[in-house]
Write a protein that holds these residues in place. Sequence first.
Motif, PDB file in Angstrom:
ATOM      1  N   THR A  37       5.855   2.178  -8.977  1.00  0.00           N
ATOM      2  CA  THR A  37       5.554   3.613  -8.974  1.00  0.00           C
ATOM      3  C   THR A  37       6.833   4.436  -8.958  1.00  0.00           C
ATOM      4  O   THR A  37       7.169   5.113  -9.929  1.00  0.00           O
ATOM      5  CB  THR A  37       4.680   3.972  -7.761  1.00  0.00           C
ATOM      6  OG1 THR A  37       5.355   3.564  -6.565  1.00  0.00           O
ATOM      7  CG2 THR A  37       3.317   3.326  -7.856  1.00  0.00           C
ATOM      8  N   ASP A  64       4.907  12.636   9.412  1.00  0.00           N
ATOM      9  CA  ASP A  64       4.514  12.096   8.104  1.00  0.00           C
ATOM     10  C   ASP A  64       4.599  10.567   8.115  1.00  0.00           C
ATOM     11  O   ASP A  64       5.693  10.008   8.125  1.00  0.00           O
ATOM     12  CB  ASP A  64       5.460  12.693   7.037  1.00  0.00           C
ATOM     13  CG  ASP A  64       4.974  12.441   5.624  1.00  0.00           C
ATOM     14  OD1 ASP A  64       3.942  11.778   5.444  1.00  0.00           O
ATOM     15  OD2 ASP A  64       5.656  12.907   4.692  1.00  0.00           O
ATOM     16  N   HIS A  69       4.995  -2.067   3.189  1.00  0.00           N
ATOM     17  CA  HIS A  69       4.850  -2.932   2.019  1.00  0.00           C
ATOM     18  C   HIS A  69       4.884  -4.395   2.454  1.00  0.00           C
ATOM     19  O   HIS A  69       5.723  -4.766   3.278  1.00  0.00           O
ATOM     20  CB  HIS A  69       5.981  -2.655   1.016  1.00  0.00           C
ATOM     21  CG  HIS A  69       5.965  -1.260   0.471  1.00  0.00           C
ATOM     22  ND1 HIS A  69       6.228  -0.157   1.249  1.00  0.00           N
ATOM     23  CD2 HIS A  69       5.695  -0.781  -0.778  1.00  0.00           C
ATOM     24  CE1 HIS A  69       6.120   0.944   0.504  1.00  0.00           C
ATOM     25  NE2 HIS A  69       5.801   0.598  -0.730  1.00  0.00           N
ATOM     26  N   SER A 183       1.609   5.735  -5.394  1.00  0.00           N
ATOM     27  CA  SER A 183       0.345   5.012  -5.260  1.00  0.00           C
ATOM     28  C   SER A 183      -0.787   5.936  -4.812  1.00  0.00           C
ATOM     29  O   SER A 183      -0.560   6.970  -4.179  1.00  0.00           O
ATOM     30  CB  SER A 183       0.509   3.875  -4.243  1.00  0.00           C
ATOM     31  OG  SER A 183       0.789   4.391  -2.957  1.00  0.00           O
TER      32      SER A 183
HETATM   33  O1  TXA Z   1       3.934   4.568  -4.535  1.00  0.00           O
HETATM   34  C1  TXA Z   1       4.158   4.784  -3.351  1.00  0.00           C
HETATM   35  O2  TXA Z   1       3.245   4.899  -2.520  1.00  0.00           O
HETATM   36  C2  TXA Z   1       5.613   4.908  -2.895  1.00  0.00           C
HETATM   37  C3  TXA Z   1       6.288   3.554  -3.089  1.00  0.00           C
HETATM   38  C4  TXA Z   1       7.684   3.526  -2.556  1.00  0.00           C
HETATM   39  O3  TXA Z   1       5.508   2.558  -2.497  1.00  0.00           O
HETATM   40  N1  TXA Z   1       5.689   5.332  -1.536  1.00  0.00           N
HETATM   41  C5  TXA Z   1       5.398   6.593  -1.137  1.00  0.00           C
HETATM   42  O4  TXA Z   1       5.597   6.821   0.211  1.00  0.00           O
HETATM   43  O5  TXA Z   1       5.026   7.465  -1.888  1.00  0.00           O
HETATM   44  P1  TXA Z   1       5.647   8.266   0.869  1.00  0.00           P
HETATM   45  O6  TXA Z   1       6.123   8.032   2.230  1.00  0.00           O
HETATM   46  O7  TXA Z   1       6.469   9.166   0.064  1.00  0.00           O
HETATM   47  O8  TXA Z   1       4.163   8.707   0.986  1.00  0.00           O
HETATM   48  C6  TXA Z   1       3.379   8.141   1.989  1.00  0.00           C
HETATM   49  C7  TXA Z   1       2.128   8.932   2.134  1.00  0.00           C
HETATM   50  C8  TXA Z   1       2.168   9.837   3.354  1.00  0.00           C
HETATM   51  O9  TXA Z   1       2.777  11.061   3.083  1.00  0.00           O
HETATM   52  C9  TXA Z   1       0.693   9.959   3.652  1.00  0.00           C
HETATM   53  O10 TXA Z   1       0.163  10.940   2.796  1.00  0.00           O
HETATM   54  C10 TXA Z   1       0.137   8.611   3.242  1.00  0.00           C
HETATM   55  O11 TXA Z   1       1.058   8.015   2.397  1.00  0.00           O
HETATM   56  N2  TXA Z   1      -0.052   7.743   4.407  1.00  0.00           N
HETATM   57  C11 TXA Z   1       0.750   6.780   4.889  1.00  0.00           C
HETATM   58  N3  TXA Z   1       0.239   6.223   6.010  1.00  0.00           N
HETATM   59  C12 TXA Z   1      -0.919   6.869   6.251  1.00  0.00           C
HETATM   60  C13 TXA Z   1      -1.920   6.782   7.262  1.00  0.00           C
HETATM   61  N4  TXA Z   1      -1.835   5.918   8.262  1.00  0.00           N
HETATM   62  N5  TXA Z   1      -2.973   7.612   7.163  1.00  0.00           N
HETATM   63  C14 TXA Z   1      -3.078   8.491   6.153  1.00  0.00           C
HETATM   64  N6  TXA Z   1      -2.172   8.619   5.172  1.00  0.00           N
HETATM   65  C15 TXA Z   1      -1.112   7.827   5.214  1.00  0.00           C
END
Ligand code: TXA
Length: 357
Positions: A37, A64, A69, A183
């Motif tokens: 991604t 946030d 992974h 994703s």
């Molecule tokens: O494609 C992707 O998902 C990329 C690649 C590096 O894997 N990662 C990514 O991570 O976009 P990030 O941190 O930019 O976005 C993560 C998002 C958070 O902002 C939140 O919206 C959601 O994923 N998320 C993560 N853990 C969560 C949880 N326990 N409950 C709800 N949403 C969650």
Amino acid sequence: MKTRLVHVDRSAPDEQAIASAADVLARGGLVAFPTETVYGLGAHALDERAVAALFAAKERPLSDPVIVHVASADAVGRIARDFPPAARAVAARFWPGPITLVLPKQSRVPAAITAGLDTVGIRVPAHPVAEALLRRSAIPIAAPSANRFSQPSPTRAEHVLADLDERIDLVLDAGPTMVGVESTVLDLTRSPPLVRRPGAVAIEALRELLPDVEMASASGDSGQPQPAPGQLLRHYAPRARLTLHIGHTPGVLARVAAEARTLAATGARVGILAPEEDLTALAPSLAPLAAIGRVRVSGYGARRDPARAARELFDALRRLDAEGVDEILATALDPQEIGLAVLDRLTRAAEGRVRRS
Ligand code: TXA
Ligand code: MG
């Protein structure tokens, strides 16, 4: 700190490079690596100090949560308390791949990773470099997108360095990522399951497995399900002010051209961010403004090729921003398949400045 950049072959990642990246992670360091991604900024997910360093490097708010992974679905049991049948079915269909499953977390997962929530986002990425790093390090890797908070996600190693040079230990550069938008985030801790962030796995494809799956709203309107933590409107904001124009194409293009003229007349430098077909249609009306250096265009893919549009979106946005335009006028794809994720990212970049024709 000095940031090392190491080139790796996407299809056959060098074992030495992977081993040295795994070593940095094991010692609590930060490694940016490509996924299918976007590039992620990796840290040892069970090492609280490494996770704290990750938030600091990105200037990410502690509210946030980050995605963990893992190398395969077999590792989910070490991170999540429960792996229900619906989640297993989604994993079996789409992993390795661009979907994150939100599941109840185990207590060993540091609270910082999940922003204090009782749930954790987990995914198995489909990129040979990410896969090799996960296998070699044999640890769960916490990895948000490898950008500074509020910048667009990085789809190239240059983007990572623009945001994080001298803040992280290592960047594994395997060229541009294949998908280009993040994703899909699917919350399976509620029934029916809820898509908290539209992404690379289309809702249409998910519905084949989970017919009752719901969609969270992008804006967090009251009365709608809460968006994911971290899914604030201001999330992919460029430096320039971006206005998103959506609706019927002829009306949208007429409005963009008029708006560009109005802004240019005030002395602003205007950037146009749009798929190829829109740029072609706009060219005659923008030519006089381009000739006097008032307008810059930045194309992202084409409407007839939404996958390419998704792949090129963030780079096109970053290029315009780097040119120092004051205002960006953007058009989006139709909200189907991956077009929905493109529309979502542009809506966030617009921070509410969305005009409908
Ligand atoms: O494609 C992707 O998902 C990329 C690649 C590096 O894997 N990662 C990514 O991570 O976009 P990030 O941190 O930019 O976005 C993560 C998002 C958070 O902002 C939140 O919206 C959601 O994923 N998320 C993560 N853990 C969560 C949880 N326990 N409950 C709800 N949403 C969650
Ligand atoms: Mg991000």
